[in-house]
Design an enzyme around this catalytic site. Structure first.
Site, PDB file in Angstrom:
ATOM      1  N   ASP A  79      64.966  -9.358 149.946  1.00 19.32           N
ATOM      2  CA  ASP A  79      64.079 -10.529 149.734  1.00 19.32           C
ATOM      3  C   ASP A  79      63.333 -10.690 150.953  1.00 19.32           C
ATOM      4  O   ASP A  79      62.206 -10.793 151.123  1.00 19.32           O
ATOM      5  CB  ASP A  79      64.737 -12.017 149.232  1.00 19.32           C
ATOM      6  CG  ASP A  79      65.507 -11.789 148.062  1.00 19.32           C
ATOM      7  OD1 ASP A  79      65.563 -10.607 147.360  1.00 19.32           O
ATOM      8  OD2 ASP A  79      65.711 -12.646 147.481  1.00 19.32           O
TER       9      ASP A  79
ATOM     10  N   ARG B  70      75.688 -23.034 156.749  1.00 16.86           N
ATOM     11  CA  ARG B  70      74.134 -23.488 156.553  1.00 16.86           C
ATOM     12  C   ARG B  70      73.537 -24.242 157.864  1.00 16.86           C
ATOM     13  O   ARG B  70      72.744 -24.297 158.436  1.00 16.86           O
ATOM     14  CB  ARG B  70      73.852 -24.178 155.435  1.00 16.86           C
ATOM     15  CG  ARG B  70      73.878 -23.268 154.190  1.00 16.86           C
ATOM     16  CD  ARG B  70      73.557 -21.667 154.610  1.00 16.86           C
ATOM     17  NE  ARG B  70      73.690 -20.888 153.583  1.00 16.86           N
ATOM     18  CZ  ARG B  70      73.924 -19.420 153.415  1.00 16.86           C
ATOM     19  NH1 ARG B  70      74.312 -19.138 154.570  1.00 16.86           N
ATOM     20  NH2 ARG B  70      73.724 -18.636 152.530  1.00 16.86           N
TER      21      ARG B  70
ATOM     22  N   ASP C 123      70.890 -23.431 148.341  1.00 16.66           N
ATOM     23  CA  ASP C 123      70.883 -23.178 149.760  1.00 16.66           C
ATOM     24  C   ASP C 123      69.422 -23.823 150.090  1.00 16.66           C
ATOM     25  O   ASP C 123      69.198 -24.077 151.316  1.00 16.66           O
ATOM     26  CB  ASP C 123      70.834 -21.747 150.089  1.00 16.66           C
ATOM     27  CG  ASP C 123      72.279 -21.253 150.429  1.00 16.66           C
ATOM     28  OD1 ASP C 123      73.142 -22.136 150.736  1.00 16.66           O
ATOM     29  OD2 ASP C 123      72.235 -20.173 150.611  1.00 16.66           O
TER      30      ASP C 123
ATOM     31  N   SER D 250      75.157 -10.180 144.018  1.00 16.85           N
ATOM     32  CA  SER D 250      74.479 -10.751 145.056  1.00 16.85           C
ATOM     33  C   SER D 250      75.867 -11.544 146.020  1.00 16.85           C
ATOM     34  O   SER D 250      76.711 -12.154 145.610  1.00 16.85           O
ATOM     35  CB  SER D 250      73.832 -12.118 144.709  1.00 16.85           C
ATOM     36  OG  SER D 250      73.235 -12.795 145.734  1.00 16.85           O
TER      37      SER D 250
END
Length: 411
Positions: A21, A103, A132, A184
């Site tokens: 990505d 995060r 996210d 993933s």
């Protein structure tokens, strides 16, 4: 924080992982934002050296002007994981919040790099379906509301891995990703998550290929192992008698617990954006740390204090899952948990065996446990006759209600 609604972006810092990505995002940004300069930012939160190998060269080859790899491992464990452990936060009763808790530290460093290089925009590779995007952008809003935020997955027309691979191939940009990738994954010092593949069917049992951080509990040693954790005011200070840094201590626990299959869960969770998702998580060291901390709390906190701490844990699990770390609410809950942690000092022994982490011993100078009071044998400190008066007062409201009901029936 301004969302990208025009092309007036001169310099953007991209949260870069080196994966498919973000490799595609670099050239896409330069093409779609009038040739803006793209700077890659990579956060080292303990995902492993293999994930970071050659990442700077990859970023440059994809078109970035430079790449900043920032070591956040100790800060992540000390400033985020330890405070969260004090709250006892567990999302929906099982998930130890491994992705969520990383995060804020990443977002904070992202903003710091952007300000250092004079960028006017931030960019992330989160999809429009996931949690996210909310977590990162909520942090950006609190820390750098003046910076534009670009989310390519909400702008471009690419929808699959095939699209991204074709996009890179057309531009002769090297990428190690392929269509054979099944899962993933997101890894850091605390955990690794797995989604996709057969896991998208909740009726399908995870294959052995899913798990990467822990031994299958069925294949784990037939002899238990033990680990001793020592705490000072809620902070882990020693493991098995060794003074280790926060990150080193977690790595030590990961190795010991992972070898016994500790820390696996397979759950269907409620995402913030409204859909359910199925994921498998491995949190070996974190499972031991949480079990030990709660085992020590059981000695030290009185009933009402523990009840309050449990309420903090429940509420804070949603605060951190939903990306609200940099808010007054989170600050207040963390402060309350820290206050309760001031007496959480002592030692705990945890048994590791066939996927289980079980507290077997605990001691503390601040313990409220009294063998003299708790014994089933003869004692001189507790008159059992006193319990009768306590029970009558404790159940008084129930007695009054029942008597009132009986009086109405008789009438």
């Amino acid at each position: 924080m301004a969302l990208a609604k025009n092309k007036q972006v001169k310099k953007v810092v991209l949260a870069y992982s080196g994966g498919l990505d973000t490799s595609a995002i670099i050239p896409w940004l330069k093409e779609n934002y009038d040739g803006c300069e793209v700077i890659a930012f990579c956060a080292d939160v303990g995902q492993g050296e293999e994930e970071l190998a050659g990442i700077e060269a990859k970023a440059i080859a994809s078109g970035a002007s430079e790449c900043h790899v920032v070591d956040l491992k100790e800060a992540f464990v000390n400033d985020y994981i330890y405070p969260i452990v004090k709250t006892g936060a567990v999302y929906e009763g099982q998930y130890l919040l491994g992705t969520s808790m990383a995060r804020p530290v990443i977002a904070k460093a992202h903003v710091e790099v952007a300000r250092k290089v004079g960028a006017d925009a931030l960019c992330h590779g989160c999809t429009g379906k996931g949690n996210d995007q909310v977590r990162f952008e909520a942090c950006f809003a609190a820390l750098a509301p003046e910076l534009t935020v670009i989310a390519p997955w909400r702008e471009w027309d690419m929808v699959s891995r095939e699209d991204l691979l074709d996009y890179l191939a057309e531009r002769d940009i090297p990428c190690s990703a392929s269509l054979t990738k099944i899962y993933s994954r997101d890894a850091n010092a605390w955990h690794i998550s797995h989604e996709g593949g057969e896991l998208e069917d909740p009726w399908c049992q995870p294959s052995k290929e899913v798990w990467t951080m822990t031994v299958d509990p069925l294949d784990a040693p037939n002899t238990p192992d033990y680990v001793t954790l020592s705490f000072e005011q809620g902070v882990l200070t020693q493991v098995d008698g060794k003074a280790l840094s926060p990150f080193q201590a977690l790595m030590y626990l990961n190795d010991k617990a992972g070898a016994h299959g500790v820390g696996r869960i397979d759950i269907v969770e409620n995402r913030l954006v409204g859909m359910k998702s199925r994921g498998c998580y491995e949190t070996p060291g974190g499972t031991v740390l949480m079990a030990a901390y709660k085992g020590l709390e059981s000695l030290i906190l009185d009933k009402e204090s523990l009840k309050f701490r449990e309420s903090i844990g429940l509420e804070f699990s949603h605060v951190i899952y939903d990306g609200r770390w940099f808010t007054p609410l989170a600050k207040a809950q963390l402060a309350a948990a820290q206050s309760l942690a001031e007496n959480v000092t002592g030692d705990v022994v945890v048994q590791l065996y066939k996927g289980q982490a079980t507290v077997t011993q605990r001691q503390s100078p601040n313990s409220l446990y009294s063998e003299a009071f708790a014994t089933f044998g003869e004692d001189d400190v507790y008159d059992q006759k006193h319990a009768e008066g306590f029970i009558r007062l404790y159940s008084l409201s129930s007695r009054i209600a029942a008597l009132s009901k009986q009086a109405k029936v008789e009438k």
